[in-house]
Design an enzyme around this catalytic site. Structure first.
Site, mmCIF file in Angstrom:
data_model
loop_
_atom_site.group_PDB
_atom_site.id
_atom_site.type_symbol
_atom_site.label_atom_id
_atom_site.label_comp_id
_atom_site.label_asym_id
_atom_site.label_seq_id
_atom_site.Cartn_x
_atom_site.Cartn_y
_atom_site.Cartn_z
ATOM 1 N N GLU A 98 2.143 0.284 4.159
ATOM 2 C CA GLU A 98 2.403 -1.145 4.609
ATOM 3 C C GLU A 98 2.208 -2.049 3.599
ATOM 4 O O GLU A 98 1.754 -1.736 2.496
ATOM 5 C CB GLU A 98 1.179 -1.311 5.875
ATOM 6 C CG GLU A 98 -0.260 -1.237 5.311
ATOM 7 C CD GLU A 98 -1.350 -1.243 6.387
ATOM 8 O OE1 GLU A 98 -0.654 -1.447 7.614
ATOM 9 O OE2 GLU A 98 -2.553 -1.442 6.148
ATOM 10 N N ARG A 133 -1.570 -11.170 2.248
ATOM 11 C CA ARG A 133 -2.619 -11.981 2.174
ATOM 12 C C ARG A 133 -3.374 -11.615 1.205
ATOM 13 O O ARG A 133 -2.964 -10.583 0.429
ATOM 14 C CB ARG A 133 -3.488 -11.897 3.520
ATOM 15 C CG ARG A 133 -3.942 -10.551 3.884
ATOM 16 C CD ARG A 133 -4.892 -10.420 4.752
ATOM 17 N NE ARG A 133 -5.163 -8.912 5.449
ATOM 18 C CZ ARG A 133 -5.730 -7.942 4.664
ATOM 19 N NH1 ARG A 133 -6.501 -8.143 3.610
ATOM 20 N NH2 ARG A 133 -6.008 -6.754 5.404
ATOM 21 N N GLU A 169 0.759 -1.176 0.025
ATOM 22 C CA GLU A 169 0.054 -0.051 0.020
ATOM 23 C C GLU A 169 0.930 1.288 0.090
ATOM 24 O O GLU A 169 1.952 1.262 0.630
ATOM 25 C CB GLU A 169 -0.945 -0.035 1.037
ATOM 26 C CG GLU A 169 -1.817 -1.275 1.342
ATOM 27 C CD GLU A 169 -3.146 -1.266 2.490
ATOM 28 O OE1 GLU A 169 -2.683 -0.207 3.372
ATOM 29 O OE2 GLU A 169 -3.680 -2.086 2.485
ATOM 30 N N PHE A 218 -21.817 7.529 8.328
ATOM 31 C CA PHE A 218 -21.481 6.802 7.157
ATOM 32 C C PHE A 218 -21.727 5.222 7.143
ATOM 33 O O PHE A 218 -21.017 4.490 6.230
ATOM 34 C CB PHE A 218 -20.258 7.149 6.615
ATOM 35 C CG PHE A 218 -20.035 8.541 6.173
ATOM 36 C CD1 PHE A 218 -20.457 9.023 5.233
ATOM 37 C CD2 PHE A 218 -19.178 9.287 7.103
ATOM 38 C CE1 PHE A 218 -20.369 10.546 4.856
ATOM 39 C CE2 PHE A 218 -18.970 10.763 6.865
ATOM 40 C CZ PHE A 218 -19.714 11.247 5.970
#
Length: 726
Positions: A347, A351, A334, A407
């Protein structure tokens, strides 16, 4: 600990029929189609553009039996690929999941404990026992739960069981936010300026934040998926973020905090795939900036923000990091990227990501299949030059949440009606539920991942709009209204998005779709047509009542329709399947199939096609219609009934400022007050937790506590009274 009890789930005759159907489809469409089994056990097609590596080589030796250490949609997703590869599957489940779809789809199923995740899906002893009893040769962890748990990976390795994922060393290195950042620096990967180490107290956190410069991101070193993370824009928010993340430190068993510069710009991740022979690929990017509470809501691939040079540079750095830790499997790196296309490592997730389907759509690869091949020891079949970007894919995470509350606060209940929009072209739905399934407080509230594909972004978004309108979900609240509003918002359509999109666009919270005048007329004439249609049907079946609200031979229906605070005068007439409706002096024509028993209604208003859902209607003229994603409540009366209703007494609105009610079902984590205490407006009164999310509830006004109706550890329902003020 509950002993794991294995129970064989025989597929039987229907599986043979489905295999025959599948064989016929494969012969018909060949390698240009990926055959996927829908949760109702019907096959549907996703045409693969570009690479056709999703086809499985039956001569390639693989595992005989694989256990999926997960639940829900990701368990179903893994089972589908295993069936394609000829691998027998074992599902694990908790007591409350005994009838879940993933349990029905698997060849065998094992109960691993009661509903709480700590006693079932995180119960390593029970899962290891299930592996032994079923003689599974491999385990796919999915995402979440034990997918990034180094101890679980180590225990499997010691027993000679293949873990469908990276080895324990890579999980440990990348799971530690601080160690991963140091490794990234050594691998020449761009990193964000910040502090990593033990923070003694909130004052030290503030000092560090001031040195870095606001805004900063505070997160637990061992946290992941947005958990244990807070964004702070000033000293007060830093103190609050420190307290929040400190609580998470106890859960993760690691007392280190990471405080780094928060870059409030696009959030982009690179999918990597590596084998055990030193080969690694980057499979393009995914745009994940639309988030709520630091967790993703809408993703797309590719990103509107990247140019080929930046994409290549990010991909090469992601591969460099994967090689630095000898990574083998699918993983995600990321990044945050600024307006000048400077990018910084955030990070690495060791997975399969929730949003992996959009990468599969634009590359033609089956990532689960590739993970299984790598775990078996096979080298990658492709070179970097083989990886394409074909078209555009968008994914919306459909949650059982109320989007009008922060939200999305969780909703629970049974799916009384459920129909996925698979009739829309190029739509994929990854789900683990079906009509009758229960959404409980114990697990993540995701209903499904809705994916659409198009030759370009505009086409993919148009299909998503149609798919959201055609998605039938009854029995629980859902976030379709929010998803639809985001994908049609001008900023999103232009690609002007970042991680603060939702609070920026909806600073006062999400309120639903705001109707334009033309849209309001479409809704009003559609509602009037439905009302008249139902009254005419009632007359056909029941005859004319003794006291009729409208003469049976009436050509024109004079109606009064209340929408919100406004009342509209409407005159409707019916000519076959066409209604001519006059709304406030403007005439419109409405046509449709008008099947009142159907969950979906396709209507045409002056040549504008809409798909609507009539959620409820009653004899009092009250209608609830889902229109453009948002549910609108209308009241339709005849002109005479509307005149008479003016003389009816109005219901007195309850004063709720003195009563604090639970906004969602969940467990009471903490109660901060007792009877007799004085509280200030905005002061925290109690904390409710549900579906991995804690919500701090505050007093609506200053006052004295009269009564406390809950205590820590209790389970409460939505609307339950918690605290009462004098």
């Amino acid at each position: 600990m509950m002993a794991a009890a294995a129970s064989l789930r025989r597929v039987g005759a229907w599986q043979q029929r489905q295999q025959q159907q599948r064989g016929a489809l494969e012969r018909l469409f060949g390698a240009r189609a990926c055959i996927v089994q829908h949760l109702k056990w019907r096959w549907y097609l996703i045409t693969s553009r570009g690479l056709h590596s999703t086809a499985y080589d039956p001569n390639e030796k693989t595992f005989e039996k694989l256990l999926i250490a997960n639940r829900g949609e990701i368990a179903c997703r893994v089972i589908k690929t295993c069936k394609k590869m000829g691998i027998k599957t074992v599902a694990i489940h908790s007591d409350v999941d005994s009838s879940a779809v993933h349990v029905k789809m698997a060849d065998e199923a094992v109960c691993v404990g009661p509903a709480p995740t700590s006693k079932s899906y995180l119960n390593m002893d029970a899962i290891m026992e299930a592996i032994k009893k079923t003689r599974a040769q491999a385990v796919h962890p999915g995402y979440g739960f034990l997918s990034e748990n180094k101890e679980f990976s180590g225990r499997l390795a010691s027993e000679g069981i293949a873990f469908i994922g990276p080895d324990m060393h890579a999980i440990q290195a990348m799971g530690d936010k601080i160690e991963s950042k140091l490794l990234a620096k050594d691998a020449k990967v761009n990193t964000i300026p910040g502090f990593d180490g033990v923070v003694k107290d909130a004052d030290e956190a503030v000092r560090i934040a001031r040195e870095i410069g606001y805004p900063v991101m505070i997160k637990a070193s061992a946290g992941g998926g947005g958990k244990g993370m807070r964004i702070a824009w000033d000293d007060e928010e830093t103190r609050e973020g420190f307290r929040f993340s400190s609580k998470k430190l106890l859960k993760f068993g690691d007392d280190r905090l990471l405080i780094e510069k928060f870059i409030d710009i696009p959030y982009i991740e690179i999918q990597v795939l590596a084998d055990k022979h030193g080969n690694a690929l980057w499979l393009n990017e995914r745009e994940c900036s639309i988030q709520r509470r630091n967790q993703k809501v809408i993703e797309e691939a590719p990103s509107t923000f990247l140019d080929p040079e930046t994409r290549r540079a990010m991909g090469e750095q992601a591969v460099a990091l994967a090689k630095a830790v000898k990574y083998s499997s699918a993983g995600t790196v990321e990044f945050l990227i600024d307006s000048k296309k400077n990018f910084f490592f955030l990070e690495m997730n060791t997975r399969l990501q929730v949003e992996h389907p959009i990468t599969e759509c634009i590359t033609g690869l089956d990532l689960v299949q590739e993970m299984i091949r790598v775990a078996k020891g096979y080298p990658l079949r492709h070179k970097q030059a083989d990886i394409p970007i074909n078209g555009w894919a968008v994914e919306c995470r459909v949650y059982a949440e109320d989007p009008y509350k922060s939200f999305g606060l969780p909703s629970i209940g049974r799916l009384s009606q459920y129909k996925e929009p698979l009739h829309v072209p190029n739509v994929r739905v990854d789900s683990g539920i079906q009509q009758g399934s229960e959404i409980s407080i114990y697990y993540d509230p995701m209903i499904s991942k809705l994916i659409t594909y198009g030759s370009n972004r505009a086409e993919a978004l148009r299909r998503m709009e149609e798919a959201l309108d055609s998605y039938v979900i009854r029995g629980v609240a859902h976030n379709i209204a929010l998803l639809r509003e985001v994908i049609v918002h001008p900023r999103f359509v232009q690609g002007d998005i970042n991680t603060k999109f939702l609070p920026d666009v909806y600073p006062d919270g999400f309120k639903g779709h705001t109707l334009k005048d033309s849209e309001k007329r479409e809704l009003l004439v559609t509602a009037a047509s439905l009302y008249v249609l139902e009254r005419l049907r009632s007359q056909r079946f029941l005859g004319t009542p003794r006291v009729s609200i409208v003469p049976p031979d009436a050509n024109n229906w004079e109606l009064s329709i209340q929408l919100g605070e406004t009342t509209h005068s409407v005159i409707a007439s019916c000519q076959g399947s066409t209604f001519l409706v006059d709304v406030d002096g403007i005439k419109l024509s409405v046509t449709g199939e008008w099947n009142l028993a159907s969950a979906l209604l396709s209507v045409n208003v002056n040549s504008v096609q809409r798909t609507i859902q009539c959620l409820s209607r009653d004899a009092g003229g009250n209608l609830s219609i889902q229109f453009l994603g948002t549910v609108y409540k209308l009241r339709i009366l005849t002109k005479l009934a509307a005149e008479l209703s003016k003389h009816m007494p109005e219901k007195v609105v309850e004063d709720t400022s003195s009563i604090l009610r639970s906004p969602m079902p969940g467990a009471v984590v903490a109660v901060s007050v007792k009877p007799g205490d004085m509280v200030a407006e905005g002061q925290e009164v109690c904390v409710i937790e549900a579906m991995k999310m804690q919500n701090s509830l505050v007093a609506a006004k200053t006052g004295k506590v009269k009564a406390v109706h809950c205590k820590a550890g209790e389970t409460v329902g939505e609307g339950d009274e918690l605290v009462e003020l004098e």
